[in-house]
Enzyme design. Structure first.
Site, PDB file in Angstrom:
ATOM      1  N   ASP A  73      34.904  50.918  32.709  1.00 39.81           N
ATOM      2  CA  ASP A  73      34.993  50.260  33.766  1.00 39.81           C
ATOM      3  C   ASP A  73      35.948  50.344  33.814  1.00 39.81           C
ATOM      4  OD1 ASP A  73      33.189  49.479  35.989  1.00 39.81           O
ATOM      5  OD2 ASP A  73      34.738  46.939  35.583  1.00 39.81           O
TER       6      ASP A  73
ATOM      7  N   LYS B 185      34.629  55.046  35.709  1.00 38.74           N
ATOM      8  CA  LYS B 185      34.092  54.660  37.553  1.00 38.74           C
ATOM      9  C   LYS B 185      34.391  53.403  37.470  1.00 38.74           C
ATOM     10  CE  LYS B 185      30.395  51.607  34.292  1.00 38.74           C
ATOM     11  NZ  LYS B 185      30.996  50.591  35.522  1.00 38.74           N
TER      12      LYS B 185
ATOM     13  N   HIS C 231      39.416  41.911  36.296  1.00 37.59           N
ATOM     14  CA  HIS C 231      38.807  42.461  34.905  1.00 37.59           C
ATOM     15  C   HIS C 231      39.552  43.899  34.750  1.00 37.59           C
ATOM     16  CE1 HIS C 231      35.958  43.176  37.522  1.00 37.59           C
ATOM     17  NE2 HIS C 231      35.319  44.727  36.379  1.00 37.59           N
TER      18      HIS C 231
ATOM     19  N   HIS D 125      39.383  49.562  36.487  1.00 37.23           N
ATOM     20  CA  HIS D 125      39.465  49.346  38.308  1.00 37.23           C
ATOM     21  C   HIS D 125      41.336  49.440  38.627  1.00 37.23           C
ATOM     22  CE1 HIS D 125      35.869  48.167  38.907  1.00 37.23           C
ATOM     23  NE2 HIS D 125      35.903  46.974  38.252  1.00 37.23           N
TER      24      HIS D 125
ATOM     25  N   HIS E 298      41.588  45.373  42.799  1.00 38.69           N
ATOM     26  CA  HIS E 298      40.692  46.432  43.511  1.00 38.69           C
ATOM     27  C   HIS E 298      39.681  44.976  44.394  1.00 38.69           C
ATOM     28  CE1 HIS E 298      36.127  48.282  42.761  1.00 38.69           C
ATOM     29  NE2 HIS E 298      36.916  48.923  42.596  1.00 38.69           N
TER      30      HIS E 298
ATOM     31  N   CYS F 248      25.622  46.699  34.925  1.00 41.22           N
ATOM     32  CA  CYS F 248      25.983  48.085  34.672  1.00 41.22           C
ATOM     33  C   CYS F 248      24.846  48.704  34.365  1.00 41.22           C
ATOM     34  CB  CYS F 248      27.913  48.120  34.581  1.00 41.22           C
ATOM     35  SG  CYS F 248      28.309  48.058  35.696  1.00 41.22           S
TER      36      CYS F 248
ATOM     37  N   ASP G 145      30.198  50.201  29.058  1.00 42.00           N
ATOM     38  CA  ASP G 145      31.057  49.546  29.232  1.00 42.00           C
ATOM     39  C   ASP G 145      31.562  48.326  28.032  1.00 42.00           C
ATOM     40  OD1 ASP G 145      31.072  50.149  31.399  1.00 42.00           O
ATOM     41  OD2 ASP G 145      31.362  49.022  32.751  1.00 42.00           O
TER      42      ASP G 145
END
Ligand code: VGL
Ligand code: ZN
Length: 198
Positions: free
Chosen positions: A47, A107, A82, A49, A53, A152, A9
């Site tokens: 990351d 993810k 984010h 989203h 989310h 993470c 990330d």
């Protein structure tokens, strides 16, 4: 043994100026680029989203970032919006060598479940597919770097040890958010699980 470097990330939103900035998150980029050259396999996670989310505080009326709520799969920290798919905040830090990556694993795309770990979503059962990828490449040893050490990186390292990988976390090439002692707790949990903290 076959080793891979897992870069977690390293995105604009986790760097200074970003929506969920990790202190000094950008300071590790050049060291990570240099480390890539010493590995036969390099994997980046991102990351990723959808807007709205369920991990965003803005999706829960009356809730503020960093509050914890109960989700069907357990407690969940609520975050500022984010790494929204396609946004500049979700892009990799401009200095990161993404050319060297064999795989970019996204993810957190499931609207209802957060995913800190590169291996399983936060329900701890829905797989991302990374384990299968690593197994079919014969990779047994993982070195992890990136952001954030206490979320993470931590969840990825713990899942990886459970799955049987030998895991090293390079503390000098990772940075934490540190919510209420979460950095020390994460390092203790990783050490207890057999992760080599280097
Ligand atoms: C992360 C919080 C929310 C991380 C991702 O990359 O550590 N932390 N989403
Ligand atoms: Zn996230």
């Amino acid at each position: 043994m076959t080793s891979a470097l897992l870069v977690i990330d390293l995105q604009n939103d986790f760097c200074p100026g970003g929506a969920l900035a990790v202190p000094d998150g950008d300071q590790i980029v050049s060291g990570i680029n240099a480390l890539m050259e010493t590995f036969g396999a390099v994997i980046l996670t991102q990351d990723w989203h959808p807007s709205g989310h369920s991990s965003f505080a803005s999706s829960h009326p009356g809730k503020s970032p960093y509050e914890v709520i109960q989700m069907p799969y357990g407690p969940q920290v609520l975050w500022p919006d984010h790494c929204v798919q396609g946004s500049e905040g979700a892009a990799f830090h401009a200095g990161l060598n993404t050319t060297r990556a064999d795989l970019i694993l996204r993810k957190g795309y499931n609207p209802a479940i957060d995913s800190y770990s590169a291996f399983f979503e936060n329900d701890q059962t829905t797989p991302t597919g990374l384990h299968g990828y690593l197994q079919t490449r014969g990779i047994t040893d993982l070195t992890m770097v990136g952001l954030a050490t206490d979320f993470c990186v931590n969840y990825s390292a713990l899942d990886a040890t459970r799955l049987g990988y030998r895991v090293t976390v390079r503390r000098d090439l990772a940075r934490g958010i540190d919510l209420g002692g979460s950095l020390a707790a994460a390092e203790a949990a990783m050490a207890a699980a057999g992760v080599t903290l280097q």
